[in-house]
Design a protein around this motif. Sequence first.
Motif, PDB file in Angstrom:
ATOM      1  N   VAL A  72       0.865  -1.185   0.000  1.00 21.72           N
ATOM      2  CA  VAL A  72       0.000   0.000   0.000  1.00 21.72           C
ATOM      3  C   VAL A  72       0.901   1.234   0.000  1.00 21.72           C
ATOM      4  N   LEU A  73       0.943   1.946  -1.143  1.00 21.54           N
ATOM      5  CA  LEU A  73       1.819   3.115  -1.244  1.00 21.54           C
ATOM      6  C   LEU A  73       1.216   4.325  -0.551  1.00 21.54           C
ATOM      7  N   ARG A  74      -0.098   4.433  -0.666  1.00 23.53           N
ATOM      8  CA  ARG A  74      -0.787   5.556  -0.044  1.00 23.53           C
ATOM      9  C   ARG A  74      -2.178   5.135   0.331  1.00 23.53           C
ATOM     10  N   SER A  75      -2.717   5.739   1.359  1.00 20.28           N
ATOM     11  CA  SER A  75      -4.053   5.404   1.815  1.00 20.28           C
ATOM     12  C   SER A  75      -4.731   6.700   2.218  1.00 20.28           C
ATOM     13  N   THR A  76      -5.901   6.965   1.700  1.00 19.51           N
ATOM     14  CA  THR A  76      -6.599   8.196   2.094  1.00 19.51           C
ATOM     15  C   THR A  76      -8.052   7.879   2.428  1.00 19.51           C
ATOM     16  N   THR A  77      -8.628   8.707   3.283  1.00 16.10           N
ATOM     17  CA  THR A  77     -10.012   8.515   3.723  1.00 16.10           C
ATOM     18  C   THR A  77     -10.767   9.815   3.529  1.00 16.10           C
ATOM     19  N   ALA A  78     -12.007   9.705   3.102  1.00 17.85           N
ATOM     20  CA  ALA A  78     -12.815  10.913   2.920  1.00 17.85           C
ATOM     21  C   ALA A  78     -14.239  10.634   3.367  1.00 17.85           C
ATOM     22  N   ASP A  79     -15.081  11.630   3.242  1.00 15.92           N
ATOM     23  CA  ASP A  79     -16.514  11.488   3.534  1.00 15.92           C
ATOM     24  C   ASP A  79     -16.758  10.911   4.925  1.00 15.92           C
ATOM     25  N   GLY A  80     -16.046  11.457   5.915  1.00 13.12           N
ATOM     26  CA  GLY A  80     -16.266  11.015   7.287  1.00 13.12           C
ATOM     27  C   GLY A  80     -15.993   9.536   7.484  1.00 13.12           C
ATOM     28  N   GLY A  81     -14.995   9.014   6.783  1.00 15.05           N
ATOM     29  CA  GLY A  81     -14.619   7.604   6.978  1.00 15.05           C
ATOM     30  C   GLY A  81     -15.405   6.652   6.096  1.00 15.05           C
ATOM     31  N   LEU A  82     -16.238   7.170   5.194  1.00 15.16           N
ATOM     32  CA  LEU A  82     -17.040   6.266   4.358  1.00 15.16           C
ATOM     33  C   LEU A  82     -16.390   5.980   3.010  1.00 15.16           C
ATOM     34  N   THR A  83     -15.347   6.718   2.656  1.00 18.07           N
ATOM     35  CA  THR A  83     -14.630   6.457   1.401  1.00 18.07           C
ATOM     36  C   THR A  83     -13.152   6.238   1.720  1.00 18.07           C
ATOM     37  N   HIS A  84     -12.631   5.094   1.309  1.00 12.26           N
ATOM     38  CA  HIS A  84     -11.215   4.776   1.561  1.00 12.26           C
ATOM     39  C   HIS A  84     -10.552   4.490   0.230  1.00 12.26           C
ATOM     40  N   LYS A  85      -9.495   5.225  -0.056  1.00  7.09           N
ATOM     41  CA  LYS A  85      -8.776   4.954  -1.308  1.00  7.09           C
ATOM     42  C   LYS A  85      -7.383   4.473  -0.982  1.00  7.09           C
ATOM     43  N   VAL A  86      -6.921   3.526  -1.770  1.00  5.79           N
ATOM     44  CA  VAL A  86      -5.535   3.085  -1.613  1.00  5.79           C
ATOM     45  C   VAL A  86      -4.845   3.082  -2.964  1.00  5.79           C
ATOM     46  N   LEU A  87      -3.560   3.342  -2.912  1.00  8.65           N
ATOM     47  CA  LEU A  87      -2.709   3.205  -4.089  1.00  8.65           C
ATOM     48  C   LEU A  87      -1.842   1.979  -3.824  1.00  8.65           C
ATOM     49  N   LEU A  88      -1.941   0.987  -4.704  1.00  7.44           N
ATOM     50  CA  LEU A  88      -1.284  -0.301  -4.470  1.00  7.44           C
ATOM     51  C   LEU A  88      -0.230  -0.560  -5.522  1.00  7.44           C
ATOM     52  N   ARG A  89       0.809  -1.287  -5.119  1.00  6.31           N
ATOM     53  CA  ARG A  89       1.767  -1.747  -6.120  1.00  6.31           C
ATOM     54  C   ARG A  89       2.109  -3.209  -5.861  1.00  6.31           C
ATOM     55  N   SER A  90       2.030  -4.006  -6.934  1.00  6.38           N
ATOM     56  CA  SER A  90       2.427  -5.410  -6.825  1.00  6.38           C
ATOM     57  C   SER A  90       3.845  -5.540  -7.348  1.00  6.38           C
ATOM     58  N   GLY A  91       4.740  -6.058  -6.539  1.00  5.38           N
ATOM     59  CA  GLY A  91       6.126  -6.250  -6.955  1.00  5.38           C
ATOM     60  C   GLY A  91       6.695  -4.952  -7.508  1.00  5.38           C
ATOM     61  N   ALA A  92       7.284  -5.059  -8.699  1.00 11.10           N
ATOM     62  CA  ALA A  92       7.876  -3.867  -9.307  1.00 11.10           C
ATOM     63  C   ALA A  92       6.902  -3.234 -10.299  1.00 11.10           C
ATOM     64  N   GLY A  93       5.626  -3.653 -10.254  1.00  8.99           N
ATOM     65  CA  GLY A  93       4.648  -3.183 -11.237  1.00  8.99           C
ATOM     66  C   GLY A  93       4.254  -1.724 -11.038  1.00  8.99           C
ATOM     67  N   GLU A  94       3.338  -1.280 -11.886  1.00 12.65           N
ATOM     68  CA  GLU A  94       2.827   0.085 -11.815  1.00 12.65           C
ATOM     69  C   GLU A  94       1.862   0.216 -10.632  1.00 12.65           C
ATOM     70  N   ALA A  95       1.748   1.426 -10.104  1.00 12.73           N
ATOM     71  CA  ALA A  95       0.779   1.659  -9.034  1.00 12.73           C
ATOM     72  C   ALA A  95      -0.631   1.710  -9.610  1.00 12.73           C
ATOM     73  N   VAL A  96      -1.584   1.180  -8.866  1.00  9.47           N
ATOM     74  CA  VAL A  96      -2.993   1.312  -9.261  1.00  9.47           C
ATOM     75  C   VAL A  96      -3.823   1.710  -8.045  1.00  9.47           C
ATOM     76  N   GLU A  97      -4.985   2.256  -8.351  1.00  8.90           N
ATOM     77  CA  GLU A  97      -5.823   2.786  -7.287  1.00  8.90           C
ATOM     78  C   GLU A  97      -7.080   1.949  -7.098  1.00  8.90           C
ATOM     79  N   SER A  98      -7.481   1.754  -5.864  1.00  9.02           N
ATOM     80  CA  SER A  98      -8.774   1.124  -5.578  1.00  9.02           C
ATOM     81  C   SER A  98      -9.475   1.929  -4.497  1.00  9.02           C
ATOM     82  N   VAL A  99     -10.787   1.817  -4.497  1.00 11.40           N
ATOM     83  CA  VAL A  99     -11.582   2.610  -3.560  1.00 11.40           C
ATOM     84  C   VAL A  99     -12.597   1.709  -2.869  1.00 11.40           C
ATOM     85  N   LEU A 100     -12.746   1.913  -1.568  1.00 11.26           N
ATOM     86  CA  LEU A 100     -13.801   1.242  -0.809  1.00 11.26           C
ATOM     87  C   LEU A 100     -14.845   2.285  -0.454  1.00 11.26           C
TER      88      LEU A 100
END
Length: 397
Positions: A72-100
């Motif tokens: 997990v390269l970065r993790s951010t939270t918004a909307d009073g804890g109802l939105t969580h975004k992470v920036l992920l990297r697998s191995g030496a691959g490119e970073a990608v973003e996912s949101v909960l």
Amino acid sequence: MTRPRVVSEAVVDPYAVGRDGLAALLADEPGYRAAQVQRWLVRGVDDPHAMTDLPAALRERLAGALTPPPTVLRSTTADGGLTHKVLLRSGAGEAVESVLLLYPGAAGAAGRATVCVSTQAGCAMGCPFCATGQAGLRGQLGVGEIVRQVTVMQRRLATGAVRGDGIPDHVTNVVFMGMGEPLANLDATVAAVRWLNDPDGFALSARAITVSTVGLVPGIRRLADLGLPITLAVSLHAPDDALRDDLVPVNRSHPLAELLDACRDYRDRTRRRLTFEYVLIDGVNASLDQARRLARLVGDLGAHVNLIPLNPTPAVPWRAPSGNAQHAFLDVLRTAGVAATIRRNRGVEIDAACGQLYADYAMASGAVLPAARGAAERVAARPGDTAAAPGDTPARP
Ligand code: SAH
Ligand code: SF4
């Protein structure tokens, strides 16, 4: 029996090899081991050291044989804890973003926990209003890299790292609306859908899975062939080919008539209601006349139209229309009998804020070149009716 090719490689992704691959990897162990490992994987535990019902020696062996969890390269939270975004990297691959995205249930009702997954690092489709599109295509994700975006969130929910009243302890919905075009990475997308839907996998109902596409017709047809009632969301964004050619460049290969034909087939074969996404951009595609034409275009499909006010994106010179103008557009659709809503501006159902975290990260590292200017200039130079006329968007009472 021939063994899956993947087990001959030194390190395999447990989410990519599937049950057969796990069984082959564990061929010299008792038969129930594969199911044991699979149960951990479904709970989001992908570090073999944490698979506590396995013998220590096997845990050690698996730790060397399975690809490690993404960082997990970065993790951010918004909307009073109802939105969580992470920036992920697998191995030496490119970073990608996912949101909960969390939607608490009211008064004891079960809420929803939706994960928005990326299918590519960047995107080749070049939609000029999209943060991800600015990056160009930087890499395809494998099925394991897609599924592990879900497990990262599953683990946070299961361990209580993310919790709250009415928040479920597991992922309830997955939307393929993050970075990239899912149908341009079709095999991995289909394999990930199968994992999520598999009763021995994540056991999500197909109805709880949504795939959003820019409109790649061959991919839509292949998705229909799966015979699963996955929700298909199609990014329309313009009521005519001339404007769509600029806003969604792939329209030049798959124009509206062909796309809507494929959508109709998808609906008929899966019996699922279609969703159309329509990003509202002030002075570009948001006039009342365009709303009327959109209603005529999709009216007979019985689809749901999701209006998404444009999210500001680095280097994109456009903005969302005013709240009044958005509602006036919505009213035109509804009056014409088209089911429509304005998407709340967060997460995925959000949408659009997808790609933003990545864009910020990539811009900061100098990796992204703005690609939007040309399209903005072409749209501005176009004669005709794309801008709202004065008085065209009356204030709401
Ligand atoms: N590539 C797929 C899925 C990812 S994008 C697709 O295009 O459908 C998910 C949704 O976010 C799409 O409808 C896309 O058009 C929309 N989107 C992209 N950039 C946006 C922005 N800046 N503001 C609002 N919506 C945006
Ligand atoms: Fe790619 Fe979708 Fe963005 Fe278009 S809107 S550039 S298809 S991610």
